[in-house]
Design a protein around this motif. Sequence first.
Motif, PDB file in Angstrom:
ATOM      1  N   UNK A 213       0.851  -1.201  -0.015  1.00 59.94           N
ATOM      2  CA  UNK A 213       0.160   0.055   0.193  1.00 59.94           C
ATOM      3  C   UNK A 213       0.938   1.397  -0.012  1.00 59.94           C
ATOM      4  N   UNK A 214       1.949   1.198   0.761  1.00 53.95           N
ATOM      5  CA  UNK A 214       2.844   2.247   0.970  1.00 53.95           C
ATOM      6  C   UNK A 214       3.627   2.734  -0.438  1.00 53.95           C
ATOM      7  N   UNK A 215       4.062   1.501  -1.056  1.00 54.64           N
ATOM      8  CA  UNK A 215       4.679   1.616  -2.429  1.00 54.64           C
ATOM      9  C   UNK A 215       3.452   1.849  -3.509  1.00 54.64           C
ATOM     10  N   UNK A 216       2.350   1.669  -3.425  1.00 53.06           N
ATOM     11  CA  UNK A 216       1.152   2.236  -4.515  1.00 53.06           C
ATOM     12  C   UNK A 216       1.042   3.557  -4.118  1.00 53.06           C
ATOM     13  N   UNK A 217       0.890   4.166  -2.934  1.00 49.14           N
ATOM     14  CA  UNK A 217       0.799   5.550  -2.672  1.00 49.14           C
ATOM     15  C   UNK A 217       1.911   6.264  -3.410  1.00 49.14           C
ATOM     16  N   UNK A 218       3.022   5.902  -3.341  1.00 52.95           N
ATOM     17  CA  UNK A 218       4.372   6.472  -3.759  1.00 52.95           C
ATOM     18  C   UNK A 218       4.054   6.479  -5.254  1.00 52.95           C
ATOM     19  N   UNK A 219       3.745   5.564  -5.728  1.00 58.80           N
ATOM     20  CA  UNK A 219       3.694   5.259  -7.275  1.00 58.80           C
ATOM     21  C   UNK A 219       2.463   6.368  -7.853  1.00 58.80           C
ATOM     22  N   UNK A 220       1.350   6.302  -6.922  1.00 58.61           N
ATOM     23  CA  UNK A 220       0.450   7.431  -7.245  1.00 58.61           C
ATOM     24  C   UNK A 220       1.129   8.822  -7.353  1.00 58.61           C
ATOM     25  N   UNK A 221       1.762   9.076  -6.370  1.00 57.10           N
ATOM     26  CA  UNK A 221       2.526  10.368  -6.206  1.00 57.10           C
ATOM     27  C   UNK A 221       3.215  10.665  -7.470  1.00 57.10           C
ATOM     28  N   UNK A 222       4.118   9.854  -7.755  1.00 54.99           N
ATOM     29  CA  UNK A 222       4.930   9.903  -8.716  1.00 54.99           C
ATOM     30  C   UNK A 222       4.426  10.147 -10.028  1.00 54.99           C
ATOM     31  N   UNK A 223       3.224   9.262 -10.290  1.00 53.78           N
ATOM     32  CA  UNK A 223       2.325   9.580 -11.542  1.00 53.78           C
ATOM     33  C   UNK A 223       1.538  10.776 -11.632  1.00 53.78           C
ATOM     34  N   UNK A 224       1.347  11.602 -10.383  1.00 56.82           N
ATOM     35  CA  UNK A 224       0.662  12.714 -10.511  1.00 56.82           C
ATOM     36  C   UNK A 224       1.942  13.757 -10.658  1.00 56.82           C
TER      37      UNK A 224
END
Length: 141
Positions: free
Chosen positions: A23-34
């Motif tokens: 979940x932490x990695x997915x949240x970071x990946x969403x931030x990166x995508x943004x």
Amino acid sequence: MTEEELRAQREAEEAEEAEREAERIAAIERQIAGLNSLKAKYVAAKASVEGAESQCSGESNSWSSKIAVFAGRIDEINHTDLFEGEISEKLKEHALDIKSDMESGVACASSLCGALGSQVGSIDARIAEIEMEISDLRSQI
């Protein structure tokens, strides 16, 4: 607790930890995508401003060369043997006023080109900031 119960508890805790990490990695990946999306907008804006700067610079140079041609012809206007009275001198004064106005226009265009160049620099700085944010986030994965 039996050994089997301890093992089961440990496996459950590890599974929970793995889920939290995912979940932490997915949240970071969403931030990166943004941030990548934001960066793409800045890159597009930069291209647009660079195009405007290039066009402005080209037009300014073109106008400067036309002023030089016009200035070279001003003396041709002052023909006292062809124009009666003060008209020859008035035409020359009018032509000099026009040349001055043209030079003011070129100066304003050059100022605009400089401002556009500054804007490109500001956009580049923001793109670099975004790239650093992305890099920092990637290092957390």
